[in-house]
Design a protein around this motif. Structure first.
Motif, PDB file in Angstrom:
ATOM      1  N   MET A  61      47.276  26.962  27.955  1.00  0.00           N
ATOM      2  CA  MET A  61      46.331  28.010  27.587  1.00  0.00           C
ATOM      3  C   MET A  61      45.731  27.748  26.207  1.00  0.00           C
ATOM      4  O   MET A  61      44.531  27.994  25.971  1.00  0.00           O
ATOM      5  N   ALA A  62      46.543  27.247  25.284  1.00  0.00           N
ATOM      6  CA  ALA A  62      46.027  26.932  23.949  1.00  0.00           C
ATOM      7  C   ALA A  62      44.997  25.808  24.007  1.00  0.00           C
ATOM      8  O   ALA A  62      43.965  25.855  23.318  1.00  0.00           O
ATOM      9  N   GLU A  63      45.248  24.804  24.832  1.00  0.00           N
ATOM     10  CA  GLU A  63      44.312  23.682  24.919  1.00  0.00           C
ATOM     11  C   GLU A  63      43.031  24.075  25.636  1.00  0.00           C
ATOM     12  O   GLU A  63      41.943  23.596  25.290  1.00  0.00           O
ATOM     13  N   LEU A  64      43.135  24.937  26.644  1.00  0.00           N
ATOM     14  CA  LEU A  64      41.924  25.448  27.293  1.00  0.00           C
ATOM     15  C   LEU A  64      41.080  26.223  26.280  1.00  0.00           C
ATOM     16  O   LEU A  64      39.839  26.118  26.275  1.00  0.00           O
ATOM     17  N   ALA A  65      41.734  27.000  25.435  1.00  0.00           N
ATOM     18  CA  ALA A  65      41.014  27.759  24.412  1.00  0.00           C
ATOM     19  C   ALA A  65      40.391  26.831  23.372  1.00  0.00           C
ATOM     20  O   ALA A  65      39.259  27.058  22.916  1.00  0.00           O
ATOM     21  N   ARG A  66      41.116  25.800  22.998  1.00  0.00           N
ATOM     22  CA  ARG A  66      40.580  24.875  21.997  1.00  0.00           C
ATOM     23  C   ARG A  66      39.309  24.193  22.511  1.00  0.00           C
ATOM     24  O   ARG A  66      38.334  24.035  21.764  1.00  0.00           O
ATOM     25  N   TYR A  67      39.325  23.797  23.781  1.00  0.00           N
ATOM     26  CA  TYR A  67      38.109  23.194  24.337  1.00  0.00           C
ATOM     27  C   TYR A  67      36.970  24.205  24.372  1.00  0.00           C
ATOM     28  O   TYR A  67      35.799  23.840  24.123  1.00  0.00           O
ATOM     29  N   THR A  68      37.280  25.460  24.659  1.00  0.00           N
ATOM     30  CA  THR A  68      36.246  26.495  24.662  1.00  0.00           C
ATOM     31  C   THR A  68      35.611  26.611  23.288  1.00  0.00           C
ATOM     32  O   THR A  68      34.377  26.724  23.161  1.00  0.00           O
ATOM     33  N   VAL A  69      36.421  26.583  22.237  1.00  0.00           N
ATOM     34  CA  VAL A  69      35.890  26.628  20.870  1.00  0.00           C
ATOM     35  C   VAL A  69      34.982  25.429  20.621  1.00  0.00           C
ATOM     36  O   VAL A  69      33.865  25.563  20.099  1.00  0.00           O
ATOM     37  N   GLU A  70      35.463  24.253  20.999  1.00  0.00           N
ATOM     38  CA  GLU A  70      34.685  23.036  20.751  1.00  0.00           C
ATOM     39  C   GLU A  70      33.341  23.080  21.472  1.00  0.00           C
ATOM     40  O   GLU A  70      32.294  22.750  20.897  1.00  0.00           O
ATOM     41  N   LYS A  71      33.372  23.494  22.737  1.00  0.00           N
ATOM     42  CA  LYS A  71      32.135  23.480  23.508  1.00  0.00           C
ATOM     43  C   LYS A  71      31.172  24.564  23.050  1.00  0.00           C
ATOM     44  O   LYS A  71      29.972  24.300  22.845  1.00  0.00           O
ATOM     45  N   GLU A 350      40.044  32.070  38.864  1.00  0.00           N
ATOM     46  CA  GLU A 350      40.096  33.515  38.663  1.00  0.00           C
ATOM     47  C   GLU A 350      41.054  33.906  37.538  1.00  0.00           C
ATOM     48  O   GLU A 350      41.923  33.130  37.140  1.00  0.00           O
ATOM     49  N   SER A 351      40.898  35.155  37.099  1.00  0.00           N
ATOM     50  CA  SER A 351      41.683  35.713  36.002  1.00  0.00           C
ATOM     51  C   SER A 351      41.589  34.823  34.766  1.00  0.00           C
ATOM     52  O   SER A 351      42.590  34.469  34.143  1.00  0.00           O
ATOM     53  N   VAL A 352      40.371  34.471  34.430  1.00  0.00           N
ATOM     54  CA  VAL A 352      40.085  33.631  33.265  1.00  0.00           C
ATOM     55  C   VAL A 352      39.250  34.442  32.289  1.00  0.00           C
ATOM     56  O   VAL A 352      38.178  34.931  32.658  1.00  0.00           O
ATOM     57  N   TRP A 353      39.738  34.588  31.077  1.00  0.00           N
ATOM     58  CA  TRP A 353      38.998  35.325  30.062  1.00  0.00           C
ATOM     59  C   TRP A 353      38.068  34.377  29.307  1.00  0.00           C
ATOM     60  O   TRP A 353      38.156  33.150  29.436  1.00  0.00           O
ATOM     61  N   VAL A 354      37.189  34.926  28.524  1.00  0.00           N
ATOM     62  CA  VAL A 354      36.244  34.107  27.758  1.00  0.00           C
ATOM     63  C   VAL A 354      36.988  33.062  26.929  1.00  0.00           C
ATOM     64  O   VAL A 354      36.534  31.921  26.782  1.00  0.00           O
ATOM     65  N   THR A 355      38.149  33.427  26.419  1.00  0.00           N
ATOM     66  CA  THR A 355      38.928  32.542  25.540  1.00  0.00           C
ATOM     67  C   THR A 355      39.153  31.167  26.155  1.00  0.00           C
ATOM     68  O   THR A 355      39.079  30.152  25.464  1.00  0.00           O
ATOM     69  N   GLN A 356      39.459  31.116  27.447  1.00  0.00           N
ATOM     70  CA  GLN A 356      39.751  29.836  28.111  1.00  0.00           C
ATOM     71  C   GLN A 356      38.626  29.383  29.043  1.00  0.00           C
ATOM     72  O   GLN A 356      38.778  28.384  29.754  1.00  0.00           O
ATOM     73  N   SER A 357      37.506  30.053  29.028  1.00  0.00           N
ATOM     74  CA  SER A 357      36.491  29.859  30.065  1.00  0.00           C
ATOM     75  C   SER A 357      35.931  28.444  30.151  1.00  0.00           C
ATOM     76  O   SER A 357      35.862  27.854  31.240  1.00  0.00           O
ATOM     77  N   ALA A 358      35.489  27.897  29.033  1.00  0.00           N
ATOM     78  CA  ALA A 358      34.903  26.553  29.074  1.00  0.00           C
ATOM     79  C   ALA A 358      35.950  25.512  29.441  1.00  0.00           C
ATOM     80  O   ALA A 358      35.658  24.545  30.157  1.00  0.00           O
ATOM     81  N   GLY A 359      37.182  25.702  28.955  1.00  0.00           N
ATOM     82  CA  GLY A 359      38.261  24.789  29.320  1.00  0.00           C
ATOM     83  C   GLY A 359      38.523  24.798  30.804  1.00  0.00           C
ATOM     84  O   GLY A 359      38.719  23.746  31.426  1.00  0.00           O
ATOM     85  N   VAL A 360      38.517  25.976  31.406  1.00  0.00           N
ATOM     86  CA  VAL A 360      38.718  26.070  32.851  1.00  0.00           C
ATOM     87  C   VAL A 360      37.557  25.433  33.597  1.00  0.00           C
ATOM     88  O   VAL A 360      37.746  24.775  34.627  1.00  0.00           O
ATOM     89  N   GLY A 361      36.347  25.592  33.099  1.00  0.00           N
ATOM     90  CA  GLY A 361      35.197  24.934  33.718  1.00  0.00           C
ATOM     91  C   GLY A 361      35.380  23.431  33.777  1.00  0.00           C
ATOM     92  O   GLY A 361      35.120  22.790  34.811  1.00  0.00           O
ATOM     93  N   LEU A 362      35.836  22.844  32.672  1.00  0.00           N
ATOM     94  CA  LEU A 362      36.090  21.405  32.639  1.00  0.00           C
ATOM     95  C   LEU A 362      37.217  21.029  33.591  1.00  0.00           C
ATOM     96  O   LEU A 362      37.104  20.064  34.367  1.00  0.00           O
ATOM     97  N   ALA A 363      38.306  21.803  33.549  1.00  0.00           N
ATOM     98  CA  ALA A 363      39.464  21.500  34.394  1.00  0.00           C
ATOM     99  C   ALA A 363      39.094  21.521  35.866  1.00  0.00           C
ATOM    100  O   ALA A 363      39.468  20.625  36.644  1.00  0.00           O
ATOM    101  N   MET A 364      38.359  22.544  36.279  1.00  0.00           N
ATOM    102  CA  MET A 364      37.998  22.665  37.688  1.00  0.00           C
ATOM    103  C   MET A 364      37.032  21.565  38.113  1.00  0.00           C
ATOM    104  O   MET A 364      37.115  21.044  39.233  1.00  0.00           O
TER     105      MET A 364
END
Length: 810
Positions: A61-71, A350-364
């Motif tokens: 979750m922390a790494e998904l959030a970090r990627y969201t910040v970067e993007k 699903e159940s993805v908040w803005v915090t991890q959103s961009a990271g989840v986009g990349l992961a998926m």
């Protein structure tokens, strides 16, 4: 290049991020459909406050959030930037919370996120409105900030459209079509959309969309209060939207962000307010938007009182507007990601908040296009991780509401779920209660951590008392049970571990291909095996016992393993989860054979049943499958039988064991003993991101096999190891750590702890940690940051006990 035809349902931050990432990979036949009007279609993204706090106990979750910040930091629209890099500040208003902030700072150090514990005075410098007399300290993360969700949607969709994606707004999805279990398209109120891949990014509507393919999503929309104040005098004239860090007062269940001269206030301290699918209004019916419900002032009153105490300047302001905004919660607080097992081509994010959103986009995008995700370890987010009981509507509602109530609580690593309990019990539960079992929870099962009946064993033993945090859910009885197991004999309830039968024509060939070991050995053989992904990463570790020519019993780690095997099994091979109808006792210790052999005519001598062999036999009147395995490193067996005969098996062994001093022992002792032997735990010590060579389980890979799933990829990784799972012992014999702490070398964070426990046989605290390969030489001195203390540790040869395996092979 053109990829498959993709329909993304939902144009919020997750759907937009996925469209951007897919088209960036050359997939240009991507359609994003939403029943609302873009860029604010009415879901959670449209009203989200956008606070991105990267700190999280989950590395994923922390790494998904970090990627969201970067993007988001790189995205801009005509309205301005998509990320406001103001930083984040969590303040402690109690000594307990300050200790927790030190633990959270440890997570950040472990995951590589820059942060600092700061004084009350520094907190006030960062947030001048704070009443410093109420603050004990703070956690400052400079890289946190505000993600402008709507701008992020616009920017990412614009990029996707420029690469060929198509947006379809104000259009409702009515059905998802499948043929022979494979997705073929989507029906909307504006017509049909052909598709090879459909991705559900529908947020609070996710369960409704998933149900179109018969998929039950354990997700509950809950209302969360967000209020905006009038001008706060201290911010008068502020022209920038936000200049101070986003702020959390978790003791008050509150967070804050600036909005020019006013504040936004989010509150989690109110009663849970779940909303059923039928309670979510349509875009035309909703007064504001479907995800926004009317503000209930009475629920917010405590938040406003706490706010005016912590931020006195707000006493001159008032609440100008407020909403009860809907967000999604799951039973374990983690996202739902992956492909539906019975509707291939239907994916869920699903159940993805803005915090991890961009990271989840990349992961998926990686997962869909490559067949695996290379950037993040998603085993804890797997859609198929839940058992059937966890999909019960009452269970989902109870767990999701509890998670809402605990969102800012200080949670101990061993803290069991509060409700619903008890839920599952083994056949031995009545006997365990009679022995004073102290129960925690595992996979829904009530599982003893220790037994009060063994309190008399503590006297005369050297069992150090751990620090206050480690002493929660602990008793000196844990140490006594561990030592006694090595001295005599103990019974362990292993029922919570999942069991699977694989049978039918072709079973041997199938498992031989799926696993890394030799599955085609003689009937009675038992092997420790790995399941690998396409990239050579570890999907799971399993034991495979060959009970017949085409009959195998597997010990697996969860429902995701069952789905993985079913998804690859050829026609005719049956994969049946037998956990609920069976049970298991571990009988271990130097006197285990003295207890067992008189109860059976079967030969349980060393020659009669060698290590890593299995047989069917009768123990008294009870038919069992006996596997000579020992996760605690002592002589003994795992004894399996049907649930209806489980109690009889316990009583039979217990009566026979009386003359040998048999005891029942709990999970606390079990964990200590398995770490002394260096046995890994999937999901804790290793996951999808790790390969066998770095995880220390390369012995399970039989390189001479002609072929197995992931072979080329895993062999390619063998000579490229840059990190290793490494055994550390703590230099001070009374110290102990709990897991997820950062490991330091020469003042720099270099890794993190996975599993940890006190080794009651060796008299030292044990910690397994991921470290750079150049720091794994035995004798290397390191330190582990435990809350605000540095605990000296040393890299040690493993296993710590009985490296020649004499205890188990006698």
């Amino acid at each position: 290049m053109a990829g498959k035809r993709v329909v993304i349902i939902g144009a919020g931050v997750v759907g937009a991020a996925l469209a951007d990432e897919l088209t960036a990979r050359g997939w240009d036949e991507v359609t994003v459909v939403d029943k609302g009007a873009l860029p604010t279609p009415g879901g959670s993204s449209s009203h989200a406050p956008g606070l991105v706090f990267q700190t999280n106990g989950s590395r994923t979750m922390a790494e998904l959030a970090r990627y969201t910040v970067e993007k988001f930091s790189e995205l801009h629209t005509e309205e301005g930037p998509c990320f406001l890099p103001v930083g984040g500040l969590e303040v402690a208003t109690s000594p307990e919370r300050l200790a927790e902030l030190h633990r959270r700072a440890g997570w950040n150090a472990a995951w590589g996120i820059d942060c600092a514990i700061v004084s009350p005075q520094r907190c006030q410098e960062l947030w001048p409105m704070l009443d410093v007399s109420k603050v004990y300290g703070g956690l400052h993360v400079p890289g946190d900030g505000i993600a402008k969700a709507v701008r992020g949607v616009t920017a990412q969709l614009d990029r996707a459209v420029a690469r060929g994606a198509r947006l379809v707004e104000r259009t409702e999805v009515l059905d998802v079509h499948t043929e022979n279990g494979v997705v073929t398209g989507v029906s909307t109120d504006a017509g049909e959309l052909a598709a090879d891949v459909v991705v559900c990014c529908a947020g609070i509507w996710g369960p409704k969309v998933a149900a179109m393919v018969g998929l039950s999503l354990p997700l509950t929309p809950l209302a969360h209060q967000l209020a905006w104040t009038s001008q706060v005098p201290a911010n008068a004239g502020q022209r920038d939207e936000a200049v101070r860090p986003i702020l959390r007062n978790q003791d008050g269940d509150l967070y804050y962000r600036e909005r020019f001269d006013g504040l936004g206030i989010g509150y989690y301290g109110h009663r849970p307010m779940p909303v059923a699918q039928e309670g979510i209004l349509s875009c035309t019916e909703a007064e504001v938007m479907p995800s926004v419900h009317s503000f209930t002032e009475e629920d917010f009153a405590p938040a406003w009182e706490t706010t005016r105490g912590l931020l006195p300047a707000t006493a001159e302001a008032k609440i100008e507007e407020g909403i009860n905004g809907l967000f999604s919660f799951t039973p374990d607080d983690m996202p739902l990601l992956g492909e539906a097992p019975d509707a291939r081509g239907f994916w869920v994010a699903e159940s993805v908040w803005v915090t991890q959103s961009a990271g989840v986009g990349l992961a998926m995008a990686e997962w869909i296009t490559e067949g695996y995700c290379s950037s993040f370890d998603l085993h804890s987010c797997e859609l198929t991780r839940f058992d059937e009981y966890q999909l019960a509507p009452d269970y989902v509602l109870a767990r999701d509401c509890q998670n809402f109530a605990e969102v800012y609580d200080i949670k101990h690593p061993l803290q069991p779920m509060a409700e619903p309990r008890p839920l599952r019990v083994s056949p031995f539960h009545a006997r365990q209660e009679e022995l004073g079992g102290y129960f925690l929870e595992a996979h829904g099962f009530e599982r003893p951590q220790w037994y009060e009946a063994n309190a008399n064993l503590v006297e005369g033993r050297d069992i150090p008392v751990p620090n206050d945090w480690a002493a929660r859910y602990w008793s000196p009885i844990v140490g006594a049970e561990a030592q006694y197991t090595r001295e005599r004999v103990a019974l362990y309830d292993m029922t919570a571990l999942r069991r699977v039968m694989v049978t039918g024509p072709g079973s041997a060939e199938f498992l031989h291909y799926m696993a890394t070991g030799n599955v085609t050995r003689s009937v009675g053989s038992v092997g420790y095996n790995l399941l690998l992904d396409r990239d050579g990463g570890i999907r799971s570790d399993v034991t495979i016992a060959r009970l017949g020519r085409e009959e195998f019993q597997l010990g697996v780690n969860g429902h995701a393993d069952v789905d993985w095997l079913r998804g690859h099994a050829p026609q005719g091979v049956s994969i049946q989860d037998i956990t609920s109808g069976t049970c298991c006792l571990g009988l271990w210790g130097p006197l285990a054979r003295e207890v067992l052999q008189p109860l059976t005519t079967a030969d349980f001598s060393h020659e009669g049943l060698k290590f890593f062999r299995g047989k069917r036999a009768y123990i008294g009147n009870v038919p069992v499958t006996a596997l000579r395995l020992s996760y605690v490193g002592e002589l003994g067996w795992e004894l399996y039988t049907t649930a209806d005969l489980g109690l009889k098996l316990w009583d039979t062994l217990w009566e026979a064991g009386r003359e040998h001093g048999i005891i029942a022992a709990g999970r606390g002792a079990f964990n200590s003993l398995r770490l002394e032997k260096g046995y890994r735990s999937f999901g804790g010590d290793m996951g999808y991101e790790h390969d066998p060579w770095e995880a220390g389980v390369g012995f399970a890979v039989k390189e001479a096999k002609a072929e197995f799933f992931g072979k080329d990829a895993v062999l390619d990784r063998k000579d490229r190891v840059t990190r290793r799972l490494t055994c550390l012992t703590l230099d001070d014999p009374v110290e102990v750590v709990m897991g997820h702490e950062p490991v330091f070398h020469d003042g720099c964070a270099v890794g993190y702890v996975t599993s940890a426990a006190y080794g009651y046989t060796i008299g030292r605290g044990i910690a397994y940690a991921w470290l750079p390969a150049n720091l794994t030489e035995p004798g290397t001195s390191l330190s582990i940051r435990y809350f605000d203390r540095d605990v000296a540790a040393t890299v040690t040869e493993e296993p710590l006990l009985d490296p020649e395996m004499k205890r188990m092979r006698c």
